[in-house]
Enzyme design. Structure first.
Site, PDB file in Angstrom:
ATOM      1  CB  CYS A 106      -0.240  -3.243   8.481  1.00  0.00           C
ATOM      2  SG  CYS A 106       0.876  -2.007   7.769  1.00  0.00           S
ATOM      3  CD  GLU A 140      -1.407  -2.366   2.000  1.00  0.00           C
ATOM      4  OE1 GLU A 140      -2.252  -3.093   2.554  1.00  0.00           O
ATOM      5  OE2 GLU A 140      -0.188  -2.628   2.015  1.00  0.00           O
TER       6      GLU A 140
END
Length: 160
Positions: free
Chosen positions: A112, A75
């Site tokens: 996360c 990401e």
């Protein structure tokens, strides 16, 4: 003392095939880049495909390092690439997929905490929410219309 309740609203698709065609295409790109991740230590592969408001698609995957944890998640790899190369173009949609080389991953796998904070930074920067789709290797797909659904009480520049 007073209690407050924080709610998150997420949509869950029972399978990849239920996704809109444009999201399927974006998710397929995240799967392709996921399978090229460099993850010899965790054997946990993640791919990210970001759709920008100009139609450009930016890809990223996780990149590990023997000096664990100095690698970078998919990401953030994609977001930082978009920020460097398209600094004034908003991110509209993210498609994320994860795969374990140790077992079949069918649980939708969200970003996360560090990646959630990075996504939050870009939502604040562009003053627009980013729609996030995430899944495991197969199975259900979760849709969040904004990072705030998966990271309530976000820490942003208003605290600084």
């Amino acid at each position: 003392m007073k209690e407050i309740e924080i709610k998150s609203i997420l949509q869950v698709y029972d399978s990849f095939d239920e996704l809109p065609a444009d999201v399927q295409k974006l998710m397929e790109q995240s799967m392709m880049v996921r399978d090229r991740a460099y993850a010899p230590y965790s054997e946990f592969l993640v791919g990210a495909a970001l759709l920008l408001e100009n139609g450009e698609v930016v890809l990223g995957n996780n990149q590990e390092n023997a000096c664990y944890p100095s690698g970078l998640c998919a990401e953030r790899t994609a977001i930082y690439y978009a920020g460097a190369n398209f600094p004034d173009i908003s991110i509209t949609t993210m498609a994320l997929t994860a795969k374990s080389l140790k077992h079949k991953l069918i649980t939708p796998t969200p970003p996360c905490g560090a990646c959630r904070q990075a996504i939050a930074e870009y939502e604040v920067k562009q003053n627009l929410p980013i729609t996030i789709y995430f899944m495991g290797e197969t199975g259900k797909v979760v849709r969040s219309s904004s990072l705030s659904n998966i990271l309530p009480l976000v820490f942003d520049n208003s605290y600084l």
